[in-house]
Design a protein around this motif. Structure first.
Motif, short mmCIF file in Angstrom:
data_model
loop_
_atom_site.label_atom_id
_atom_site.label_comp_id
_atom_site.label_asym_id
_atom_site.label_seq_id
_atom_site.Cartn_x
_atom_site.Cartn_y
_atom_site.Cartn_z
N LEU A 52 -14.14 6.00 67.23
CA LEU A 52 -15.27 5.38 66.56
C LEU A 52 -15.29 5.80 65.09
O LEU A 52 -14.70 6.83 64.72
N PRO A 53 -15.97 5.02 64.23
CA PRO A 53 -16.15 5.45 62.83
C PRO A 53 -17.14 6.61 62.75
O PRO A 53 -17.91 6.86 63.67
N ARG A 54 -17.14 7.29 61.64
CA ARG A 54 -18.10 8.36 61.42
C ARG A 54 -19.48 7.80 61.15
O ARG A 54 -19.63 6.68 60.69
N GLY A 55 -20.50 8.59 61.47
CA GLY A 55 -21.87 8.24 61.11
C GLY A 55 -22.64 7.49 62.17
O GLY A 55 -23.81 7.15 61.93
N LEU A 56 -22.04 7.22 63.31
CA LEU A 56 -22.77 6.51 64.36
C LEU A 56 -23.63 7.50 65.16
O LEU A 56 -23.32 8.70 65.25
N ASN A 57 -24.67 6.98 65.77
CA ASN A 57 -25.55 7.80 66.60
C ASN A 57 -24.95 7.86 68.01
O ASN A 57 -25.21 7.00 68.84
N ILE A 58 -24.16 8.88 68.25
CA ILE A 58 -23.43 8.99 69.51
C ILE A 58 -24.21 9.86 70.49
O ILE A 58 -24.62 10.97 70.14
N PRO A 59 -24.47 9.37 71.70
CA PRO A 59 -25.19 10.20 72.69
C PRO A 59 -24.46 11.51 72.96
O PRO A 59 -23.23 11.58 72.93
N ALA A 60 -25.23 12.53 73.21
CA ALA A 60 -24.65 13.86 73.42
C ALA A 60 -23.68 13.88 74.60
O ALA A 60 -22.68 14.62 74.58
N ILE A 65 -15.90 13.20 74.44
CA ILE A 65 -14.77 12.27 74.59
C ILE A 65 -14.68 11.28 73.42
O ILE A 65 -13.96 10.29 73.51
N VAL A 66 -15.40 11.55 72.33
CA VAL A 66 -15.39 10.67 71.17
C VAL A 66 -14.59 11.32 70.04
O VAL A 66 -14.72 12.52 69.78
N SER A 67 -13.76 10.51 69.41
CA SER A 67 -13.02 10.94 68.23
C SER A 67 -13.42 10.04 67.06
O SER A 67 -13.13 8.85 67.06
N GLU A 68 -14.10 10.60 66.08
CA GLU A 68 -14.58 9.82 64.93
C GLU A 68 -13.49 9.74 63.87
O GLU A 68 -13.61 10.32 62.78
N THR A 69 -12.45 9.01 64.17
CA THR A 69 -11.29 8.95 63.27
C THR A 69 -10.98 7.54 62.78
O THR A 69 -9.95 7.34 62.14
N VAL A 70 -11.83 6.58 63.06
CA VAL A 70 -11.59 5.20 62.61
C VAL A 70 -12.08 5.05 61.18
O VAL A 70 -13.26 5.27 60.89
N SER A 71 -11.18 4.68 60.30
CA SER A 71 -11.51 4.50 58.88
C SER A 71 -11.85 3.04 58.62
O SER A 71 -10.97 2.17 58.65
#
Length: 254
Positions: A52-60, A65-71
């Motif tokens: 996913l991109p950075r800055g999203l409201n991701i549930p705890a 299992i989330v990697s915020e590496t999408v540019s």
């Protein structure tokens, strides 16, 4: 593969199932842009991440299992060249094989690759959500891949022995052997598909589309894979040998 038949000579392709080795993020993006979905069955699912991109409201509960590496900036900057590559592939100006080879891991500095890689990660996240959350979708995807994998069983039935160095020492010889095996495999699948189509045309009510889509044309129990194919080449002798006299040992039939 999953497709919708519009007429006897064309297929509207919707989905292609591949295993782990057939999947790349760039390949997933290219498939989407030319009009179908790449549906991989991936190894090591317990280690897979949702990109996913950075800055999203991701549930705890999902953060492990989330990697915020999408540019998103990479997608924006390389989107136009990526679209041109997809358009060239879809129109037939270049092959998908060439594009995937050209934009492999060695092309990491290219804007089009960066955009395709980032976009493909988003598509993979969407796919994993459907694959893990929808048992019906997961079963359909696995069935498609199993049909494709069964082609290898057909190839082993056609030629089950080892290929010794004397017959396949050079890359050219190996390519010829592989091409010959692929040709014979396609001949059998074409013959099966033709017969299935003939039966379907005679009895469409007995064999509706939702039944036919589960039948892959790679059955071989009824095929004599050890038989001899005889081809009359006498009509094409001049084109094969030129205008000169026949070479010694050349027969009309091979």
């Amino acid at each position: 593969m999953h497709g919708r038949h519009e007429n006897p000579e064309s297929v509207d392709l919707h989905r292609v199932a591949v295993d782990t080795h057939g999947h790349t993020h760039f390949g997933m993006a290219l498939a989407n842009l030319v009009g179908f979905d790449l549906a991989p069955r991936l190894a090591g699912m317990n280690k897979r991440k949702l990109y996913l991109p950075r800055g999203l409201n991701i549930p705890a509960t999902l953060r492990p299992i989330v990697s915020e590496t999408v540019s998103l900036s990479a997608i924006t900057q390389g989107w136009d060249p990526l679209l041109r590559i997809a358009a060239s592939t879809k129109s037939g100006w270049c092959s998908a094989t060439y594009v995937l080879d050209r934009f492999g891991s060695a092309a990491r500095g290219d804007e089009a690759f960066q955009a395709g890689d980032a976009f493909g990660k988003l598509l993979l996240t969407r796919f994993l959500g459907a694959y893990l959350g929808d048992p019906a979708f997961r079963g359909m995807n696995d069935a498609l891949l199993s049909q494709g994998e069964s082609v290898h069983t057909l190839q082993r039935a056609i030629y089950s022995g080892p290929i010794g160095a004397r017959h396949g020492r050079t890359p050219e010889q190996m390519a010829a052997i592989s091409s010959g095996l692929t040709l014979l495999t396609n001949v059998i699948m074409t013959w099966n598909a033709t017969r299935i189509g003939e039966v379907r045309a005679r009895m469409p009510d007995i064999f509706p589309d939702h039944h036919i889509k589960h039948i892959a044309p790679n059955a071989h129990e009824h095929i004599n894979t050890k038989g001899v194919i005889t081809i009359d080449v006498s009509l094409h002798r001049d084109r094969l040998l030129g205008a000169g006299p026949p070479a010694a040992g050349i027969r009309n039939v091979i």
